[in-house]
Design an enzyme around this catalytic site. Sequence first.
Site, PDB file in Angstrom:
ATOM      1  N   CYS A  92       0.848  -1.203   0.000  1.00 53.98           N
ATOM      2  CA  CYS A  92       0.000   0.000   0.000  1.00 53.98           C
ATOM      3  C   CYS A  92       0.879   1.247   0.000  1.00 53.98           C
ATOM      4  CB  CYS A  92      -0.907   0.037   1.238  1.00 53.98           C
ATOM      5  SG  CYS A  92      -2.105  -1.297   1.349  1.00 53.98           S
ATOM      6  N   CYS A 171      -2.373  -8.462   7.676  1.00 57.22           N
ATOM      7  CA  CYS A 171      -2.560  -7.632   6.490  1.00 57.22           C
ATOM      8  C   CYS A 171      -4.019  -7.196   6.453  1.00 57.22           C
ATOM      9  CB  CYS A 171      -2.187  -8.385   5.221  1.00 57.22           C
ATOM     10  SG  CYS A 171      -2.421  -7.382   3.725  1.00 57.22           S
ATOM     11  N   PHE A 308     -12.809  -7.979 -24.861  1.00 59.69           N
ATOM     12  CA  PHE A 308     -11.975  -8.396 -23.729  1.00 59.69           C
ATOM     13  C   PHE A 308     -12.881  -8.991 -22.646  1.00 59.69           C
ATOM     14  CE2 PHE A 308      -9.976  -4.739 -25.781  1.00 59.69           C
ATOM     15  CZ  PHE A 308      -8.691  -5.178 -26.035  1.00 59.69           C
ATOM     16  N   ASN A 364      -6.853 -12.201 -30.944  1.00 54.82           N
ATOM     17  CA  ASN A 364      -5.887 -11.231 -30.438  1.00 54.82           C
ATOM     18  C   ASN A 364      -6.406  -9.828 -30.726  1.00 54.82           C
ATOM     19  OD1 ASN A 364      -3.771  -9.578 -29.789  1.00 54.82           O
ATOM     20  ND2 ASN A 364      -2.209 -10.797 -30.832  1.00 54.82           N
ATOM     21  N   CYS A 432      -8.387   0.074 -16.445  1.00 52.74           N
ATOM     22  CA  CYS A 432      -7.523  -0.051 -15.269  1.00 52.74           C
ATOM     23  C   CYS A 432      -6.255   0.785 -15.437  1.00 52.74           C
ATOM     24  CB  CYS A 432      -7.183  -1.505 -14.991  1.00 52.74           C
ATOM     25  SG  CYS A 432      -6.390  -2.368 -16.355  1.00 52.74           S
TER      26      CYS A 432
END
Length: 476
Positions: A92, A171, A308, A364, A432
């Site tokens: 983190c 954690c 995707f 692909n 992302c």
Amino acid sequence: MSEKIEIAPAVSPDWLSVESLNLDAQGVARRPDGKVVFIDGALPFEQVTASAYRKKNNWEQAHLTAIHVESSQRVQPGCPHFGLHAGACGGCKMQHLHSAAQVAVKQRVLEDNLWHLGKVKPETILRPIEGPAWAYRYRARLSVRYVVKKGEVLVGFHERKSRYVADMRVCPVLPEHVSRMLLPLRALIASMDARDTVPQIELACGDTVTAMVLRHLEPLSSTDIERLRAFAAEQGVQWWLQSKGPDTVRLLDTDGPTLSYALPEFDITMPFKPTDFTQVNPHINRVLVARALRLLSVQAHERVIDWFCGLGNFTLPLATQGREVLGIEGSEALVARSRENYDLNQALALDGKALAATSFVARNLFEMTPEMLVQDGAADKWLVDPPREGAFALAKALADIEQARIGAEGAPPLPPGAKDWTPPSRIVYVSCNPATLARDAGLLVHLAGYRCTAAGMINMFPHTAHVESMAVFERP
């Protein structure tokens, strides 16, 4: 962050006024001569002193040595292993910053990337998607190291800016039952004959199953196998073994329950293997899927393509709404899993609510061309959820078709069949990586004829620098 914040001058010539925070969670300040200083652990609006450890002509990196005026957004980290000290865990980066301020930083990063890299300004900023800040991480790759000098095994994430494994005893970002398991895991590996040849444990938590994939470089002894079984019975985990690549992953004992997660809003159940890609944060994933589908607003007569598509995380919910769905993914293994998941959920469909006709194709997508795009047929809506590399080839293929249609100078010719092919009226792009989203958004807005009607961030990884986001594109 690139926005300049006005801050009062430092009281002492040695003090630095922190203006902003970058995505490495370093405070950004300037020396009197204008040189930029990136300070580990400093926060915006703080007055600090720092010691440089790396210097370049226009910038330097520095260690925080003292805080003279503290930020109102500074909080006590929730983990004893977080910090700037030697041996601190590197998992983190932002635990010292209030969670609401972390969200604001990431939202600004998204907006800055869209504008500075793509020259795109969303018409609407979506409210951030947030969830639990602790015990959220259901996927993790834990390193394992037998330290001969200490005579003990370490299990956890790497130390900050180091290849060494942190000495982690808890954690708080892992589920509580997994956090409590760290010390028993260390004791288990220390007791094994293979303690020197076990480099990694991959964690995957489903709704009811906690799976652990043990990477072993040498065959395990029968005694070690029995130790694993005893640990599984005591701790309630499911062991998988991996001797080489991902295709060698297998269950230790095959009669266990199935690893899966649910999307209850759509009555969908998603079985998966522990090395398959699934979202790290299931709480956020449920909200993410629901919002994406609301924004896409698929009607019963519409055809949708999920680019995707992975395991079908969006594909199967889309099949509860549209007329026809096509899922396209680069991995043959994931396509096979998607088909299995579709068949399972079709069989489980309640009250006769059968899923729409859905097909899956392996391809692909980083080599997408306008010709391939036309061959996939027209769709009313697109859902795009690429990895960090983004969907450049897909966006460019769409832009090339539009540029050919309007007769733009230097545009390639229209591919066969493109005259009757229509682009999607709406695209929801889940990202992302804000940089690749911004790049692809620039193509969609400036060359493919779309408007960016909305965008917002998704706090999938609290306390880290990772930024997930979503953007909506519409054709006039």
